[in-house]
Enzyme design. Structure first.
Site, PDB file in Angstrom:
ATOM      1  CD  GLU A   1      -2.542   1.378   2.599  1.00  0.00           C
ATOM      2  OE1 GLU A   1      -3.720   1.771   2.592  1.00  0.00           O
ATOM      3  OE2 GLU A   1      -1.919   1.107   3.661  1.00  0.00           O
TER       4      GLU A   1
ATOM      5  CD1 TRP B   1      -6.093   1.071  -0.206  1.00  0.00           C
ATOM      6  CD2 TRP B   1      -7.732   2.580  -0.194  1.00  0.00           C
ATOM      7  NE1 TRP B   1      -5.666   2.120   0.563  1.00  0.00           N
ATOM      8  CE2 TRP B   1      -6.659   3.065   0.587  1.00  0.00           C
ATOM      9  CE3 TRP B   1      -8.880   3.370  -0.325  1.00  0.00           C
ATOM     10  CZ2 TRP B   1      -6.698   4.305   1.238  1.00  0.00           C
ATOM     11  CZ3 TRP B   1      -8.913   4.600   0.321  1.00  0.00           C
ATOM     12  CH2 TRP B   1      -7.839   5.049   1.088  1.00  0.00           C
TER      13      TRP B   1
ATOM     14  CE1 TYR C   1      -4.257   9.178   3.626  1.00  0.00           C
ATOM     15  CE2 TYR C   1      -5.640   7.590   2.488  1.00  0.00           C
ATOM     16  CZ  TYR C   1      -5.339   8.309   3.634  1.00  0.00           C
ATOM     17  OH  TYR C   1      -6.105   8.168   4.754  1.00  0.00           O
TER      18      TYR C   1
ATOM     19  CB  CYS D   1      -7.772   8.500   8.129  1.00  0.00           C
ATOM     20  SG  CYS D   1      -9.454   8.101   7.609  1.00  0.00           S
TER      21      CYS D   1
ATOM     22  NE  ARG E   1      -9.973  12.881   7.787  1.00  0.00           N
ATOM     23  CZ  ARG E   1     -11.082  12.150   7.851  1.00  0.00           C
ATOM     24  NH1 ARG E   1     -11.907  12.258   8.876  1.00  0.00           N
ATOM     25  NH2 ARG E   1     -11.383  11.284   6.894  1.00  0.00           N
ATOM     26  CB  SER E   2     -10.708  10.000  11.298  1.00  0.00           C
ATOM     27  OG  SER E   2     -11.596   8.919  11.503  1.00  0.00           O
TER      28      SER E   2
ATOM     29  CG  ASP F   1     -11.103   1.185  12.619  1.00  0.00           C
ATOM     30  OD1 ASP F   1     -11.003   0.697  13.762  1.00  0.00           O
ATOM     31  OD2 ASP F   1     -11.618   0.573  11.669  1.00  0.00           O
TER      32      ASP F   1
END
Length: 327
Positions: free
Chosen positions: A80, A102, A144, A209, A229-230, A232
């Protein structure tokens, strides 16, 4: 509020030294699961979350913060990262390498827009077999990689009128500029790049993210910081922290520096409510081991790396833990 059946507990290394590097992650997971705010999120699944968290990990002696309480598929994460650095935004090259992380987003869009109840396997097979289908349905928008190595630039367009601009044919390569800046001015406070292009957020399948990376040189060592920012924490963080370590090591290699430490900062750090089994199982396990990441070759450019350039040693994790991804 449901609590984990086996809370994280302090773990001391076998030689009686400092706690295992992974313990800070387990402690944060336990804290969020017990004390986080329950919120309705974009996916509709719901989360428990906190605002603001920080973790630090040493990269000395080739150390890499791979989680040991469950298997992290580091080759998938490495592929990735190489995909990001290529500037590619279509899932086709990933699927060709057996990387599926993805595929959920374009599959969801295809199902919604066509009404066809196609399986993931059938969708990916069509992505590989049909270049036109892949172009139409496999692209994620300017995510990205596009922002990292081809951030849009604008130039004067005198033929269109005074003061008007057009998009340049080649964008700004933030990664190449970063490497040059570290080599030329290692004391700079501007050694960073970001994927958060406010003008193109709505065109992305998923806004970044892990959005901003900053680097800091001291005592011949490159240190990396990521603001996310976020996050999981259950599914995303294991890849994100490995990616930060990997990228810091790759940049350090190009800049003739040793790797120092990495700092991870999370904004909205959350656990999905349907991840109870993952949380409870992972918090019942004890971290152990000290894996190492070796880079076997220094190419002429950071963009010329191949998957064969990387090796992880002494990594003996416990079995993987599956959990549903929220799209």
């Amino acid at each position: 509020m449901t609590t984990a059946s086996a809370p994280a507990r302090p773990f001391t290394s076998s030689d009686g030294g400092a706690p295992h590097y992974e313990q800070q992650y387990l402690d944060l997971m336990a804290h969020i699961w017990r004390n986080g705010h329950e919120r309705i999120d974009r996916t509709g699944v719901g989360t428990r979350s906190v605002l603001g968290a920080t973790m630090r990990f040493s990269l000395a002696d080739d150390a890499v913060p791979l989680l040991t309480t469950k298997r992290v598929f580091w080759k998938v994460a490495t592929r990735e990262m190489l995909w990001f650095l290529s500037g590619e935004t279509n899932i086709r090259p990933l699927v060709a390498q057996g990387v599926h992380i993805w595929s959920d987003w374009p599959l969801d869009r295809y199902r919604r827009e066509t009404g066809e109840a196609i399986s993931m396997e059938a969708f990916e097979a069509r992505i590989l077999a049909d270049e036109d289908f892949a172009r139409d349905w496999g692209d994620l928008g300017p995510v990205y990689g596009r922002q990292w190595v081809n951030w849009p630039r604008y130039e004067p367009a005198p033929e269109a009128g005074e003061g008007l601009y057009r998009q340049a044919s080649r964008g700004h390569n933030q990664i190449a500029a970063l490497v040059d800046a570290i080599r030329a001015n290692p004391g700079s406070r501007r050694l960073l790049f970001t994927g958060w292009n406010v003008d193109q957020i709505d065109a992305m399948a998923l806004p970044p993210c892990h959005m901003t990376y900053q680097f800091y040189v001291a005592d011949g060592r490159l240190n990396g910081l990521l603001f996310q920012r976020s996050c999981d924490l259950g599914l995303g963080f294991p890849f994100n922290i490995y990616g930060l370590a990997l990228l810091t090591r790759m940049i350090a290699l190009q800049c003739d520096l040793e790797a120092g430490e990495i700092v991870w900062q999370g904004g909205d750090v959350h656990l999905y409510l349907n991840h109870a089994e993952l949380v409870e199982e992972q918090l019942s396990r004890r971290p152990a081991g000290a894996p190492r990441l070796r880079i076997l070759r220094r190419p002429e450019s950071i963009f010329a790396h191949r998957i064969e350039d990387f090796a992880v040693e002494d990594y003996e994790p416990q079995r993987s833990i599956s959990a549903p991804i929220a799209v």
